[in-house]
Design a protein around this motif. Structure first.
Motif, mmCIF file in Angstrom:
data_model
loop_
_atom_site.group_PDB
_atom_site.id
_atom_site.type_symbol
_atom_site.label_atom_id
_atom_site.label_comp_id
_atom_site.label_asym_id
_atom_site.label_seq_id
_atom_site.Cartn_x
_atom_site.Cartn_y
_atom_site.Cartn_z
ATOM 1 N N GLY A 162 0.816 -1.210 0.000
ATOM 2 C CA GLY A 162 0.000 0.000 0.000
ATOM 3 C C GLY A 162 0.852 1.263 0.000
ATOM 4 O O GLY A 162 0.526 2.251 -0.681
ATOM 5 N N GLY A 165 1.996 2.035 -3.335
ATOM 6 C CA GLY A 165 0.904 2.617 -4.110
ATOM 7 C C GLY A 165 0.744 4.107 -3.843
ATOM 8 O O GLY A 165 0.528 4.897 -4.767
ATOM 9 N N SER A 181 -3.576 -0.652 -6.235
ATOM 10 C CA SER A 181 -4.894 -0.650 -5.592
ATOM 11 C C SER A 181 -5.689 -1.890 -5.983
ATOM 12 O O SER A 181 -6.324 -2.537 -5.136
ATOM 13 N N ARG A 200 -6.051 1.090 -0.061
ATOM 14 C CA ARG A 200 -6.768 1.604 -1.225
ATOM 15 C C ARG A 200 -7.339 2.999 -0.947
ATOM 16 O O ARG A 200 -7.376 3.851 -1.838
ATOM 17 N N ILE A 203 -4.492 5.521 -1.340
ATOM 18 C CA ILE A 203 -4.175 5.720 -2.755
ATOM 19 C C ILE A 203 -5.238 6.585 -3.415
ATOM 20 O O ILE A 203 -4.924 7.544 -4.144
ATOM 21 N N HIS A 216 -13.705 3.447 0.879
ATOM 22 C CA HIS A 216 -12.725 2.432 1.279
ATOM 23 C C HIS A 216 -12.432 2.507 2.782
ATOM 24 O O HIS A 216 -12.235 1.477 3.441
#
Length: 254
Positions: A162, A165, A181, A200, A203, A216
């Motif tokens: 993550g 990302g 993601s 996610r 991001i 999310h």
């Protein structure tokens, strides 16, 4: 979370008296002092921590927490200065300390809080390579040697993925950020407590997709991720701070 910082400081003072050798308690003290604008006292707490003998927590970790709080409350230059100090302190520790997971996490946080993006990316890439998400029950050699449970190893691997990302999103590589993601979305395993969804969310926030980020976050919290004061100072969620659905999500209920 109620913004009752004076009361938070009172309770923290009680905790410090009861647990003088637990340096992590000082994180709450720093959080309250920054919110109250008492920055000189923040620096004093950090300086005093260097002489503390702590069973839990380190001065480096405390500096990182203070830097994040300073940034969240609009003191960016002070945050950058303290993050750089934290990185220097952490890099100067003995090799035995640098090998500990807590030390590595603190260094990652210091580089991120200090906006040293290239160095942060290199560190996260190295850790992601050592903890690949798709490794399954085999685990990394490092994790096997430490007897680390698979759920803990996978959680750490998800955090590293993550983070990569979010760094992709920060450098404008939308394709790579979305690829990561999507990879997070495909992870299925027990006891992850919403970590993929949280990655996610970060991001999406950095890509400017604020409603998707909040969706999310809700998913992550529903799956067991922490719902606490740390959300307000997460650098990756800065774009959400004035977004009404996010403000409402953080508002304590009941």
């Amino acid at each position: 979370m109620l913004a009752d910082y004076e009361r938070e400081l009172d309770v923290t003072d009680e905790a410090i008296r009861a647990l003088p050798d637990i340096l992590t308690v000082r994180s709450a003290q720093v959080r309250a002092l920054v919110a109250l604008g008492r920055l000189d006292e923040v620096n004093r707490v950090v300086d005093e921590s260097l002489a503390e003998r702590s069973r839990v927590g380190t001065p480096g970790g405390l500096m990182v927490q203070a830097a994040m709080e300073l940034r969240a409350h609009g003191h960016r230059e002070e945050a950058l200065r303290l993050a750089a100090r934290a990185a220097d302190w952490l890099r100067g520790r003995p090799p035995s300390e640098q090998a500990r997971e807590g030390h590595r996490s603190a260094l990652e946080g210091a580089l991120k809080a200090g906006e040293v993006w290239d160095d942060a990316r290199a560190v996260y890439e190295a850790h992601a390579e050592a903890h690949p998400v798709g490794e399954g029950a085999r685990g990394s050699a490092e994790a096997q040697g430490a007897g680390e449970p698979e759920s803990q190893r996978l959680s750490r691997a998800i955090d590293y993925l993550g983070a990569l990302g979010t760094l992709a999103a920060r450098r404008g590589d939308r394709v790579e950020a979305l690829r990561i993601s999507d990879a997070l979305a495909r992870i299925e395993a027990p006891f992850l407590f919403g970590r993929p969804a949280f990655g996610r969310a970060c991001i999406a926030a950095l890509l400017g997709e604020r409603q998707r980020a909040v969706d999310h976050l809700r998913e992550s919290i529903a799956q067991g991720n922490s719902y606490d004061a740390s959300l307000h100072c997460d650098m990756d969620l800065e774009s959400l701070r004035d977004y009404p659905p996010f403000v409402e999500l953080l508002r304590p209920k009941g």
